[in-house]
Design a protein around this motif. Sequence first.
Motif, PDB file in Angstrom:
ATOM      1  N   ALA A  21      44.988  45.486  45.337  1.00  0.00           N
ATOM      2  CA  ALA A  21      46.022  45.973  44.404  1.00  0.00           C
ATOM      3  C   ALA A  21      47.409  46.073  45.058  1.00  0.00           C
ATOM      4  O   ALA A  21      48.421  45.695  44.461  1.00  0.00           O
ATOM      5  N   GLU A  22      47.463  46.565  46.295  1.00  0.00           N
ATOM      6  CA  GLU A  22      48.772  46.733  46.955  1.00  0.00           C
ATOM      7  C   GLU A  22      49.455  45.380  47.197  1.00  0.00           C
ATOM      8  O   GLU A  22      50.678  45.274  47.138  1.00  0.00           O
ATOM      9  N   HIS A 136      31.945  45.601  53.130  1.00  0.00           N
ATOM     10  CA  HIS A 136      32.998  46.320  52.405  1.00  0.00           C
ATOM     11  C   HIS A 136      33.513  47.533  53.190  1.00  0.00           C
ATOM     12  O   HIS A 136      34.229  48.367  52.648  1.00  0.00           O
ATOM     13  N   LYS A 137      33.154  47.576  54.465  1.00  0.00           N
ATOM     14  CA  LYS A 137      33.679  48.649  55.333  1.00  0.00           C
ATOM     15  C   LYS A 137      34.220  48.057  56.630  1.00  0.00           C
ATOM     16  O   LYS A 137      33.855  48.474  57.732  1.00  0.00           O
ATOM     17  N   ASP A 156      38.961  48.068  49.833  1.00  0.00           N
ATOM     18  CA  ASP A 156      39.971  48.018  48.761  1.00  0.00           C
ATOM     19  C   ASP A 156      39.912  46.743  47.912  1.00  0.00           C
ATOM     20  O   ASP A 156      40.774  46.554  47.042  1.00  0.00           O
ATOM     21  N   MET A 157      38.954  45.868  48.153  1.00  0.00           N
ATOM     22  CA  MET A 157      38.854  44.668  47.302  1.00  0.00           C
ATOM     23  C   MET A 157      38.696  45.077  45.832  1.00  0.00           C
ATOM     24  O   MET A 157      37.886  45.955  45.518  1.00  0.00           O
ATOM     25  N   ILE A 158      39.448  44.421  44.954  1.00  0.00           N
ATOM     26  CA  ILE A 158      39.310  44.682  43.513  1.00  0.00           C
ATOM     27  C   ILE A 158      37.955  44.132  43.044  1.00  0.00           C
ATOM     28  O   ILE A 158      37.184  44.834  42.390  1.00  0.00           O
ATOM     29  N   LEU A 181      37.231  32.709  51.031  1.00  0.00           N
ATOM     30  CA  LEU A 181      38.226  33.695  51.463  1.00  0.00           C
ATOM     31  C   LEU A 181      38.373  34.734  50.358  1.00  0.00           C
ATOM     32  O   LEU A 181      38.466  34.387  49.180  1.00  0.00           O
ATOM     33  N   THR A 182      38.388  36.003  50.758  1.00  0.00           N
ATOM     34  CA  THR A 182      38.203  37.078  49.777  1.00  0.00           C
ATOM     35  C   THR A 182      39.493  37.796  49.391  1.00  0.00           C
ATOM     36  O   THR A 182      39.440  38.832  48.719  1.00  0.00           O
TER      37      THR A 182
END
Lengths: 216, 216
Positions: A21-22, A136-137, A156-158, A181-182
């Motif tokens: 988001a940022e 995710h960490k 923080d992945m959407i 790529l994420t």
Amino acid sequence: MSAAAFFRHGKKIVAIGRNYAEHVKELNNALPQEPFFFLKPTTSYISNEGYVEIPRGVIAHHEVELGLVIGKRGRDIAQKDAEGHIAGYALAVDMTARNMQDAVKKKGLPWSAAKGFDTFTPVGSFIDKSLVSDPHKLALSLKIDGTTKQDGTTADMIFKIPRIIEHISSIMTLEEGDLVLTGTPSGVGPLSPGETVECELLDTVSGKQLSSLKFY
Amino acid sequence: MSAAAFFRHGKKIVAIGRNYAEHVKELNNALPQEPFFFLKPTTSYISNEGYVEIPRGVIAHHEVELGLVIGKRGRDIAQKDAEGHIAGYALAVDMTARNMQDAVKKKGLPWSAAKGFDTFTPVGSFIDKSLVSDPHKLALSLKIDGTTKQDGTTADMIFKIPRIIEHISSIMTLEEGDLVLTGTPSGVGPLSPGETVECELLDTVSGKQLSSLKFY
Ligand SMILES: [Mg+2]
Ligand SMILES: [Mg+2]
Ligand SMILES: [Mg+2]
């Protein structure tokens, strides 16, 4: 081939856009309602200690990202099965000709050239998934000449990894050696010739460094 | 690998957009000042007598095109050297999710999904270049259920083959087994499930049929 040889034998790179988001905010883009992606050619890879070539007139931005290395071919992969298609991870940078990308976005043209120059995907070594506590960490960071520019967390992945794999594979088959790529956290910006980039991927559960990647 | 095995071993498909003036007009697009391209994944290939899968909600247009099969790796290839990097040709169809493409063009998003579905690149057999009198004197045609929809000549390309190879390779290395799609003549339109597509590539100098390609 083995997935660990993705750098040499993989056929495609599929890159998710706007997944933090940022970062979406910093480029004044709209938040996506569903994941979207673009392709990069594997001819854009360079390995650790390599050199990024910035063509004259190009403003080349760094985007540090977590890469997923596909270990098992699949189409229409359900979220619950996604993890079984991932062999491991890699720390990567999605270099982007930002001024070219801005121009083609306005004209509704493809992103392929702006994202696809030779040397525009610096990538670290294969990280077997057994070494990663939780994808995710992970902390992702990028420094230029010692100054931190990007410092994010994959928490923080959407769209989370299973959703990404589900989405891409609903359109195209993922094959062993493909790299996904994420997306990049905020802090993207230009890289100038002569600067040194250092990236790091850290397991925040174990505290261990999983990968580092340096390029010029 | 040999270039003839591009279907199985090639890593990328690079497709030129808007390379025939009549086709540019029919889609109300602007004439390009220089070539532009997008990438398709090789997972989109199907061979002769294959089936195109059209996802629900997708309007899938056929675009019959001449493919160039790369035989020799190169970067920054000069126009005079381009021919030496081509091993042969292939008759191909660049299937396009037109409604998705229209939507992403408006939003400035990548074309990769609209162009990249599995089965969206039907392709014929490898044609060794020794069999082709002049690649700019080929007739390209496409019929649906026996009715001619596209009937063009490669003489009408806006950007000729050496210019295309020069442009792409100024951005990314071309590798053995890569396929370059050179754009489609006018007459594109939707394909519906149950229809049969037959394409032909004809050498207008020798009068010989170089390839035919059928799919459903
Ligand atoms: Mg694109
Ligand atoms: Mg990116
Ligand atoms: Mg086309």
